[in-house]
Design a protein around this motif. Structure first.
Motif, PDB file in Angstrom:
ATOM      1  N   VAL A 243      -3.858  -3.379  -3.739  1.00 51.96           N
ATOM      2  CA  VAL A 243      -3.728  -3.430  -5.196  1.00 51.96           C
ATOM      3  C   VAL A 243      -4.396  -4.703  -5.714  1.00 51.96           C
ATOM      4  O   VAL A 243      -4.822  -5.569  -4.937  1.00 51.96           O
ATOM      5  N   SER A 244      -4.476  -4.823  -7.044  1.00 54.48           N
ATOM      6  CA  SER A 244      -5.253  -5.911  -7.637  1.00 54.48           C
ATOM      7  C   SER A 244      -4.629  -7.280  -7.428  1.00 54.48           C
ATOM      8  O   SER A 244      -5.328  -8.294  -7.422  1.00 54.48           O
TER       9      SER A 244
ATOM     10  N   ILE B 166      -3.658   4.456  -1.478  1.00 54.56           N
ATOM     11  CA  ILE B 166      -3.962   3.116  -1.977  1.00 54.56           C
ATOM     12  C   ILE B 166      -3.856   2.120  -0.841  1.00 54.56           C
ATOM     13  O   ILE B 166      -2.776   1.934  -0.261  1.00 54.56           O
TER      14      ILE B 166
ATOM     15  N   THR C 296      -0.365  -4.194 -10.508  1.00 57.58           N
ATOM     16  CA  THR C 296       0.003  -3.122  -9.574  1.00 57.58           C
ATOM     17  C   THR C 296      -1.057  -2.021  -9.498  1.00 57.58           C
ATOM     18  O   THR C 296      -0.818  -0.961  -8.926  1.00 57.58           O
ATOM     19  N   SER C 297      -2.221  -2.271 -10.080  1.00 54.44           N
ATOM     20  CA  SER C 297      -3.276  -1.247 -10.130  1.00 54.44           C
ATOM     21  C   SER C 297      -3.986  -1.108  -8.791  1.00 54.44           C
ATOM     22  O   SER C 297      -4.117  -2.086  -8.040  1.00 54.44           O
ATOM     23  N   PRO C 298      -4.484   0.089  -8.458  1.00 52.81           N
ATOM     24  CA  PRO C 298      -5.177   0.293  -7.179  1.00 52.81           C
ATOM     25  C   PRO C 298      -6.557  -0.364  -7.181  1.00 52.81           C
ATOM     26  O   PRO C 298      -7.350  -0.154  -8.103  1.00 52.81           O
ATOM     27  N   LYS C 299      -6.833  -1.163  -6.172  1.00 54.35           N
ATOM     28  CA  LYS C 299      -8.130  -1.824  -6.036  1.00 54.35           C
ATOM     29  C   LYS C 299      -9.022  -1.085  -5.048  1.00 54.35           C
ATOM     30  O   LYS C 299     -10.172  -0.784  -5.336  1.00 54.35           O
TER      31      LYS C 299
ATOM     32  N   ASN D 247       0.855  -1.185   0.000  1.00 53.48           N
ATOM     33  CA  ASN D 247       0.000   0.000   0.000  1.00 53.48           C
ATOM     34  C   ASN D 247       0.891   1.235   0.000  1.00 53.48           C
ATOM     35  O   ASN D 247       2.121   1.138   0.082  1.00 53.48           O
TER      36      ASN D 247
ATOM     37  N   PRO E  72       1.998  -0.858  -5.109  1.00 56.77           N
ATOM     38  CA  PRO E  72       1.224   0.082  -5.923  1.00 56.77           C
ATOM     39  C   PRO E  72       2.115   0.797  -6.947  1.00 56.77           C
ATOM     40  O   PRO E  72       3.252   1.173  -6.648  1.00 56.77           O
TER      41      PRO E  72
END
Length: 387
Positions: A314-315, A311, A258-261, A233, A321
């Motif tokens: 992440v996904s 964040i 690495t995308s923000p969930k 995070n 992130p």
């Protein structure tokens, strides 16, 4: 003598409306020449801004010879330190040569915020190109800006082909604003006054400013911010150096893992107390490809100096992130009812081209009759119906 009247240019880009063309010696941070000729000065970014070192000039091409006898201008909003101290205004019918100096100003160190500085010539001139060339500046700031630059003449300017909307015996116009606060950063502290920072950074290759540089390249993670690889995070932040009004954010990811969930968009005026602007849970990104972008609209307009994405997850659980680009913007879609059909209402509220009429309007306003000087039309005005 008749009243001095000002051309309503209402530019929306360097080349619209046709045949107008705005240009400049240089442009800083995306604050283009046309913004000095758009008739508005909503905030400090609603201006033309250039570096002083380039001996800057600002120019308008009317597309044809145009009679002018007066000029008026405002310096950048709330930034008198960005003002010119000495400059000339010239005219030409040849863009690249033969500019004639029409007026010179020196020792201009008394600019007043959001107040016009007026220049009137003894006789009218008739040129296609008009240029403001600056040679000395106030303050130690590295930049110079003009918020508004307008042209006037006697008698009133000739009519232009503008349109208002009509339905059920009522007259309307629109005011559509759609801007992004582009930063085009080249380090964590340049260009000033921007400052990018983050909770952690994998290395200088993945520095925070990389998310604010305006560069998006497929799988080019060297143009992205990355938290330390062992973390799951973190936050990424931009200090605009002043309050900036926004109501939307665009996030561009490097790739899915690495995308923000789960994340929040936060705002602050002091970098200490933070308000939650947007709270997103379980965001789903494409699992193939790279550089997917998503735009999120806020529930209302907000104005802060500091903006942050925080964040939480992440996904993919074992990844840190990463953000390729993060930018904030502002849009406004306003439908205005015009009280009467007059020459002045066409001049002030008419449009050269009504684009995006399929959009849902955010705001409905009524223009008070006292804001328009009445001069009724003697011929039927041009109007178009709409549903």
């Amino acid at each position: 003598m008749s009243e001095l009247t000002w051309y309503n240019l209402a530019m929306t880009s360097d080349t619209t409306p046709v045949p107008l063309v705005a240009s400049a010696s240089n442009v800083f941070s995306g604050l283009s020449a046309w913004k000095a000729f758009n008739g508005t000065m909503a905030n400090a970014d609603d201006c033309w801004l250039a570096t002083k070192s380039a001996i800057p000039y600002l120019q308008l091409d009317f597309g044809k010879q145009t009679k002018v006898q007066a000029f008026r201008m405002k310096t950048r909003l709330n930034n008198e330190a960005n003002s010119p101290n000495a400059f000339t205004i010239s005219g030409s019918n040849d863009e690249n040569a033969n500019f004639t100096i029409l007026h010179s100003v020196t020792g201009k160190n008394d600019w007043v915020n959001n107040t016009y500085f007026n220049i009137e010539l003894s006789t009218p001139v008739n040129y296609r190109y008009y240029r403001m060339h600056m040679t000395a500046f106030n303050g130690t700031n590295a930049y110079v800006g003009i918020g508004l630059f307008e042209f006037g003449c006697y008698p009133p300017p000739p009519p232009v082909n503008k349109t208002l909307l009509s339905k059920d015996n009522k007259v309307y116009s629109t005011n559509i604003i759609n801007i992004w606060h582009d930063t085009k950063m080249t380090s964590n502290t340049t260009p000033a006054p921007y400052v990018a920072s983050a909770s952690s950074t994998q290395s200088t290759t993945y520095a925070p400013w990389k998310a604010f540089d305006g560069v998006i390249a497929p799988l080019d993670n060297q143009s992205s911010w990355s938290a330390t690889a062992t973390l799951r995070n973190g936050w990424l932040q931009l200090d605009y150096g002043r309050k900036v009004t926004t109501n939307k954010v665009e996030i561009t990811i490097l790739e899915f893992t690495t995308s923000p969930k789960d994340f929040q968009i936060l705002g602050s005026d002091d970098n200490n107390k933070w308000d939650i602007i947007l709270d997103v849970k379980n965001e789903v990104w494409l699992q193939t490809g790279s550089n997917e972008s998503k735009t999120y609209n806020f529930k209302k307009d907000v104005s802060y100096r500091y903006y942050r994405i925080n964040i939480d997850t992440v996904s993919t659980p074992n990844k840190q992130p990463m953000i390729t680009e993060l930018k904030f913007g502002y849009d406004r879609k306003e439908l205005m009812e015009i009280p009467s059909v007059t020459v002045q209402s066409f001049d002030k509220y008419g449009k050269f081209d009504f684009a995006n009429l399929d959009l849902d309007m955010d705001i409905f306003t009524y223009v008070l009759p006292s804001t328009i000087k009445e001069k009724q039309l003697t011929k039927k005005p041009l109007s178009i119906g709409f549903d």
